[in-house]
Scaffold this motif. Structure first.
Motif, PDB file in Angstrom:
ATOM      1  N   HIS A 102       0.797  -1.227   0.000  1.00 59.96           N
ATOM      2  CA  HIS A 102       0.000   0.000   0.000  1.00 59.96           C
ATOM      3  C   HIS A 102       0.830   1.278   0.000  1.00 59.96           C
ATOM      4  CE1 HIS A 102      -3.556  -2.462   0.714  1.00 59.96           C
ATOM      5  NE2 HIS A 102      -2.923  -3.051   1.715  1.00 59.96           N
ATOM      6  N   GLY A 103       2.140   1.155   0.055  1.00 61.11           N
ATOM      7  CA  GLY A 103       2.974   2.340  -0.015  1.00 61.11           C
ATOM      8  C   GLY A 103       3.690   2.644   1.272  1.00 61.11           C
ATOM      9  N   ARG A 104       4.869   3.273   1.129  1.00 60.94           N
ATOM     10  CA  ARG A 104       5.694   3.576   2.295  1.00 60.94           C
ATOM     11  C   ARG A 104       5.053   4.649   3.171  1.00 60.94           C
ATOM     12  NH1 ARG A 104       7.901  -0.732  -0.133  1.00 60.94           N
ATOM     13  NH2 ARG A 104       9.932  -0.412  -1.105  1.00 60.94           N
ATOM     14  N   VAL A 105       4.586   5.724   2.569  1.00 63.94           N
ATOM     15  CA  VAL A 105       4.068   6.860   3.341  1.00 63.94           C
ATOM     16  C   VAL A 105       2.811   6.468   4.106  1.00 63.94           C
ATOM     17  CG1 VAL A 105       3.147   9.203   3.187  1.00 63.94           C
ATOM     18  CG2 VAL A 105       5.096   8.538   1.779  1.00 63.94           C
ATOM     19  N   ARG A 106       1.944   5.711   3.468  1.00 67.71           N
ATOM     20  CA  ARG A 106       0.717   5.285   4.139  1.00 67.71           C
ATOM     21  C   ARG A 106       1.045   4.410   5.349  1.00 67.71           C
ATOM     22  NH1 ARG A 106      -4.091   3.192   0.416  1.00 67.71           N
ATOM     23  NH2 ARG A 106      -3.847   5.373  -0.187  1.00 67.71           N
ATOM     24  N   ALA A 107       2.009   3.493   5.209  1.00 64.78           N
ATOM     25  CA  ALA A 107       2.378   2.621   6.327  1.00 64.78           C
ATOM     26  C   ALA A 107       2.969   3.428   7.481  1.00 64.78           C
ATOM     27  CB  ALA A 107       3.380   1.564   5.854  1.00 64.78           C
ATOM     28  N   ILE A 108       3.778   4.438   7.163  1.00 64.32           N
ATOM     29  CA  ILE A 108       4.356   5.286   8.211  1.00 64.32           C
ATOM     30  C   ILE A 108       3.256   6.060   8.933  1.00 64.32           C
ATOM     31  CG2 ILE A 108       5.904   7.246   8.664  1.00 64.32           C
ATOM     32  CD1 ILE A 108       7.521   6.289   6.179  1.00 64.32           C
ATOM     33  N   VAL A 209      -1.876  14.172   8.641  1.00 62.53           N
ATOM     34  CA  VAL A 209      -1.290  15.135   7.701  1.00 62.53           C
ATOM     35  C   VAL A 209      -0.217  14.554   6.790  1.00 62.53           C
ATOM     36  CG1 VAL A 209      -1.765  17.010   9.326  1.00 62.53           C
ATOM     37  CG2 VAL A 209       0.509  15.961   9.296  1.00 62.53           C
ATOM     38  N   LEU A 210       0.381  13.428   7.145  1.00 59.75           N
ATOM     39  CA  LEU A 210       1.579  12.989   6.433  1.00 59.75           C
ATOM     40  C   LEU A 210       1.321  12.726   4.956  1.00 59.75           C
ATOM     41  CD1 LEU A 210       4.561  12.400   6.968  1.00 59.75           C
ATOM     42  CD2 LEU A 210       3.955  10.007   7.330  1.00 59.75           C
ATOM     43  N   ARG A 211       0.233  12.029   4.635  1.00 62.65           N
ATOM     44  CA  ARG A 211      -0.018  11.658   3.236  1.00 62.65           C
ATOM     45  C   ARG A 211      -0.348  12.856   2.358  1.00 62.65           C
ATOM     46  NH1 ARG A 211      -4.345   7.014   3.939  1.00 62.65           N
ATOM     47  NH2 ARG A 211      -4.649   8.110   5.915  1.00 62.65           N
ATOM     48  N   GLU A 216       4.623   9.818  -2.239  1.00 65.28           N
ATOM     49  CA  GLU A 216       5.012   8.419  -2.133  1.00 65.28           C
ATOM     50  C   GLU A 216       6.369   8.214  -2.817  1.00 65.28           C
ATOM     51  OE1 GLU A 216       5.599   5.364  -0.905  1.00 65.28           O
ATOM     52  OE2 GLU A 216       3.470   5.536  -0.431  1.00 65.28           O
ATOM     53  N   SER A 217       7.036   7.123  -2.463  1.00 66.71           N
ATOM     54  CA  SER A 217       8.327   6.795  -3.062  1.00 66.71           C
ATOM     55  C   SER A 217       8.181   6.528  -4.556  1.00 66.71           C
ATOM     56  CB  SER A 217       8.902   5.547  -2.390  1.00 66.71           C
ATOM     57  OG  SER A 217       9.923   4.957  -3.173  1.00 66.71           O
ATOM     58  N   PRO A 218       8.825   7.328  -5.413  1.00 71.96           N
ATOM     59  CA  PRO A 218       8.737   7.068  -6.858  1.00 71.96           C
ATOM     60  C   PRO A 218       9.293   5.696  -7.234  1.00 71.96           C
ATOM     61  CG  PRO A 218       9.579   9.283  -6.437  1.00 71.96           C
ATOM     62  CD  PRO A 218       9.573   8.567  -5.123  1.00 71.96           C
ATOM     63  N   ARG A 219      10.322   5.259  -6.527  1.00 75.91           N
ATOM     64  CA  ARG A 219      10.896   3.941  -6.826  1.00 75.91           C
ATOM     65  C   ARG A 219       9.859   2.846  -6.588  1.00 75.91           C
ATOM     66  NH1 ARG A 219      16.454   5.673  -5.520  1.00 75.91           N
ATOM     67  NH2 ARG A 219      17.815   4.744  -7.101  1.00 75.91           N
ATOM     68  N   TRP A 220       9.141   2.932  -5.471  1.00 73.62           N
ATOM     69  CA  TRP A 220       8.140   1.914  -5.177  1.00 73.62           C
ATOM     70  C   TRP A 220       7.009   1.958  -6.195  1.00 73.62           C
ATOM     71  CZ3 TRP A 220       2.916   2.480  -3.743  1.00 73.62           C
ATOM     72  CH2 TRP A 220       2.280   1.282  -3.390  1.00 73.62           C
ATOM     73  N   LEU A 221       6.559   3.151  -6.537  1.00 74.82           N
ATOM     74  CA  LEU A 221       5.476   3.288  -7.511  1.00 74.82           C
ATOM     75  C   LEU A 221       5.882   2.704  -8.860  1.00 74.82           C
ATOM     76  CD1 LEU A 221       4.346   6.907  -6.583  1.00 74.82           C
ATOM     77  CD2 LEU A 221       2.968   4.840  -6.300  1.00 74.82           C
TER      78      LEU A 221
END
Length: 467
Positions: A102-108, A209-211, A216-221
């Motif tokens: 689901h993505g790095r930022v969402r998990a954080i 607020v983070l998302r 999101e990480s361009p590499r992961w996307l």
């Protein structure tokens, strides 16, 4: 502060043409100088990591009070320290798994929400059982935030200067440890132990607020074949760069590099391609967990119960140890791109082992002598510990990078579960010197394992390091 959507809406001028491919995303990352959005990401995710460190070590400042409040036995003390690590063990697998899907930022963001809510509830815990249960739940967030955050910061960095960029972010973790010790020394005697956990609830804000503020990480996307989203995320970073960007170069070579290896799965962490790296990572993180939780969380209690130091002095000596942890981390951040990851880890761990052994030899001397050697040990440990956060993500490909970091973090939590019990048992038996010798053996063994099984990653593009 503009949100990501505002920036994408006004995205013109990024200077990018041609089809969007995995290779072009990597090439754009590698040509990108440090920019305002990277700094924003480092600050906001750094806040999550800061409070991770703050909440992890808050138990050290509050433990002497909780022991008296609930009349805890040595077994209950060890269980209370280890309870958070039990949750962190599961969190180290859960949140990296979520980050891969689901993505790095969402998990954080999710992990920060759990950390914040449970910290506030800890301040209201009426009993030992309720407090320990909340610590287990909080551990899910604490165990999941660090490996995913380290993965994200590595993935938005280019090869040149990556170690310094990542470690200047990661330094917020030992600063969080220092702040927790320093604030605890001032807050707990004046406002009670509950105040520490109310302060530790601030990460809840990041959940909301983070998302909206960090891409999101361009590499992961790109790895997930979401090339349009990867292009938009890259544009957010590029639009925040000062001055014109260099032309995109070597996209075709990066495409070939990205497509050379198959997508990996979790089982590949233990397969022939990555087994040696995984063993080195395991020993590296076991050492960090064993010393951090086996020593740091116990220091105020050791000073107070074995050396009969007043509470304020015991807390102040723990703060001094945290100061050296920050100093060691700063030195490491300045050297890691010059001398490499392996030399930093090996030298730091050997010196940590020597300091712990000397603490064992001199354990019968004054509290100040033991505190000095313990502080040096934690300072050297911090240098190797913080390097683990740049080194571990470099060892694995994007498809399993967060999982690889999570497995490393899981080893840390396993060590954290058993280390307090070992120190507790030796303390009760009056064998503090034996505890120091056991602690010293672990970083020494880790230095040997990392030397022979680890690889050097300094200055290489992440995709070049794939086995």
């Amino acid at each position: 502060m503009r949100t990501i959507d505002n920036i994408i809406e006004h995205r013109g001028g990024a200077g990018v043409s041609g089809p969007v491919t995995r290779g072009s995303i990597i090439a754009r990352l590698e040509r990108m100088p440090t920019n305002a959005m990277q700094i924003r990401a480092r600050v906001l995710i750094g806040l999550a990591t800061f409070f991770d460190g703050f909440d992890v070590i808050a138990i050290a400042a509050t433990l002497p009070i909780l022991i008296q409040k609930w009349h805890l036995t040595p077994w209950e003390i060890g269980f209370l320290i280890a309870s958070g690590s039990v949750g962190q063990l599961f969190g180290a697998f859960l949140f990296p798994w979520l980050a891969e899907r689901h993505g790095r930022v969402r998990a954080i963001a999710w992990s920060s929400g759990i950390i914040g809510v449970t910290s506030i509830l800890c301040g209201f815990a009426p009993t030992f059982a309720a407090f320990a249960a909340l610590r287990v739940v909080q551990g899910f967030g604490l165990g999941g935030e660090l490996p995913v955050a380290a993965t994200y910061i590595n993935e938005i960095s280019r090869a040149h200067g990556r170690g310094r960029f990542v470690l200047l972010y990661e330094i917020v973790f030992p600063i969080g440890l220092l702040a927790s010790n320093a604030l605890g020394a001032w807050v707990v005697p004046r406002f009670g132990w509950e105040a520490m956990y109310f302060i530790g609830g601030l990460p809840l804000v990041l959940f909301f607020v983070l998302r909206r503020l960090v891409p999101e990480s361009p590499r992961w996307l790109a790895e997930r074949e979401r090339l349009g989203d990867a292009d938009n995320a890259m544009t957010v970073f590029e639009r925040s760069a000062k001055g014109p960007l260099a032309p995109v170069a070597h996209a075709a070579e990066f495409d070939e590099l990205a497509n050379r290896h198959p997508k990996r799965r979790m089982k590949d962490l233990f397969g022939p391609a990555y087994l040696k790296r995984t063993l080195a990572v395991a020993m590296l993180w076991i050492t960090c967990g064993f010393i951090q939780y086996g020593l740091s969380t116990w220091l105020p209690t050791i000073y107070r119960t074995l050396y009969h130091a007043p509470l304020q002095l015991a807390l102040n000596l723990a703060v001094a140890a945290s100061v050296l942890g920050v100093v060691g981390s700063l030195v490491c951040a300045l050297l890691v791109d010059k001398v490499g990851r392996k030399p930093i880890i090996n030298v730091s761990f050997v010196l940590c082992a020597v300091s712990l052994a000397l603490a064992g030899v001199c354990h019968a001397m004054s509290v100040y002598v033991v505190a000095t050697f313990s502080a040096f040990a934690l300072g050297f440990l911090a240098s190797g510990f913080i390097t683990a956060y740049v080194y571990t993500p470099e060892l694995y490909p994007t498809s399993i990078r967060a999982l690889g970091c999570g497995v490393g973090g899981a080893w840390l939590k396993v060590a954290a579960i058993f280390a307090p019990a070992i120190v507790s048992k030796t303390m009760v038996g009056g064998n503090l010197d034996v505890a120091f010798y056991i602690l010293a053996a672990v970083p020494f063994a880790a230095a040997i394992v990392v030397h022979f099984l680890g690889i050097e990653t300094k200055g290489k593009v992440l995709e070049q390091l794939e086995a």
